[in-house]
Design an enzyme around this catalytic site. Structure first.
Site, PDB file in Angstrom:
ATOM      1  CB  THR A 107      -0.777  -0.108   1.290  1.00  0.00           C
ATOM      2  OG1 THR A 107      -1.811  -1.334   1.247  1.00  0.00           O
ATOM      3  CG2 THR A 107      -1.947   1.439   1.479  1.00  0.00           C
ATOM      4  CG  HIS A 129      -0.298   0.362  -4.857  1.00  0.00           C
ATOM      5  ND1 HIS A 129      -0.378   0.043  -6.017  1.00  0.00           N
ATOM      6  CD2 HIS A 129      -0.552  -1.007  -4.064  1.00  0.00           C
ATOM      7  CE1 HIS A 129      -0.559  -1.020  -6.223  1.00  0.00           C
ATOM      8  NE2 HIS A 129      -0.580  -1.776  -5.055  1.00  0.00           N
TER       9      HIS A 129
HETATM   10 ZN    ZN Z   1       0.019  -2.942   4.889  1.00  0.00          ZN
END
Ligand code: ZN
Ligand code: ZN
Length: 341
Positions: free
Chosen positions: A39, A42
């Site tokens: 994440t 990203h």
């Molecule tokens: Zn995570």
């Protein structure tokens, strides 16, 4: 305090920030270890559909540390406690929260996404998010509790029964966790598909019954030769259309296909409804980590679950941008940031 602040796409700066102030229900944590997550990548890459972040923000949502200060109303922990956090803070009053689906909270606060997180010397969090580490758990292992909690929610949804045959696609950190959790859930046989040899070796060590190189070997034939003729669950941990397609192909009658790997938001796959009908397939995906943090910590502390073999390196805040920007580094395994380094 020293911190790594995200200012926008490809713009991360290690700089001095103000030490956070705490409210009556908050806990100030001196961060010891904070995992670098997909994440975070990203967000750093500015991918749309990634977690909501309004820069400047200190990222980092997988962290552990020592309680440095507590607000006047805090009862769950005290100064000096070794703790980790569940980064997803639910409001408790919106419709999903009041209907047992708090992970769809309409007012969710995410430490390390919507508000400042753990890529810093200190982070202030609501005491509801704080969990004590067991005495056998290191800070690095404590930082792994959040990804384990996400995997646990996924494994619960797979509904594995004792004696089941499970295939895990992808031998990255998540695949290696899922493979172990499938065993813990009662699988009789677990196969792992992974093209990188040293990841297959780790998987063997962690309890995979067979490891298959999906590029060089005929997957179906190897599974059959190993007596895996009715695959009950396939857990896809790569997040590519081709491997999701492969998961559907491998799945046996009545199987659950868990799409755990995250694809890009507008990626598509081709599925023949007739194939789903013929095999009575159940296609599933799992979203974050509702109510699983404590179970994750117990599995880590009792050593039922190995979360250390997939940690590649612990490094300082200065190294964070390199890890975020270089996929070839992340291919080595999990990176943990220690702000003290
Ligand atoms: Zn995570
Ligand atoms: Zn809510």
């Amino acid at each position: 305090m020293k911190s790594a602040v995200f200012y926008g796409k490809h713009d991360l700066r290690v700089e001095e920030s103000k030490k956070p102030e705490i409210g009556p229900k908050d806990v100030l944590i001196q961060v010891k270890a904070c995992g670098v997550c997909g994440t975070d990548v990203h967000i750093y890459e500015g991918d749309k559909g990634a977690a909501e972040v309004t820069p400047p923000t200190i990222l980092g949502h997988e962290f552990s540390g020592v309680v440095a200060q507590t607000g006047a109303e805090v009862v769950n922990c005290k100064v000096g406690d070794r703790v980790c956090i569940d980064p997803n803070c639910y409001c408790g009053t919106c419709e999903p929260c009041r209907n047992g689906a708090a992970h769809y909270c309409e007012n969710m606060i995410g430490y390390g996404t919507t508000v400042n997180g753990g890529f810093a010397e200190y982070c202030a969090v609501n005491e509801r998010q704080v969990y004590l580490l067991g005495e056998n758990t290191t800070f690095e292992q404590g930082a792994m509790a959040e990804p384990v909690a996400c995997c646990l929610h996924g494994i619960d949804m797979c509904e594995i029964q004792p004696g089941h045959q499970v295939v895990v696609i992808g031998g990255g950190m998540i695949g290696l966790l899922m493979m172990q959790l499938a065993n813990l859930a009662g699988a009789a046989k677990v196969a792992l598909l992974e093209p990188v040899e040293n990841k297959r070796e780790v998987a063997k060590k962690l309890g995979a019954d067979i490891c298959i190189d999906p590029i060089k070997e005929d997957v179906q034939a190897v599974l059959k030769a190993a007596g895996m003729t009715w695959i009950n669950t396939v857990i896809e941990c790569v997040g590519r259309p081709s491997t999701i397609r492969q998961a559907i192909d491998i799945a046996g009658n009545k199987a659950v296909v868990m799409m755990f790997g995250l694809t890009k938001p507008d990626e598509t796959i081709q599925v023949k409804p007739f194939e789903v009908f013929q095999k009575e397939l159940v296609l599933k995906a799992s979203f974050i980590n509702p109510y699983t943090q404590k179970r994750a910590l117990d599995l880590i502390d009792t050593r039922r679950l190995d979360v250390s073999s997939m940690i590649y390196e612990v490094c300082g805040l200065e190294n964070l941008e390199g890890v975020l920007s270089k996929p070839e580094l992340r291919a080595n395994g999990k990176y943990i940031i220690s702000p003290e380094k």
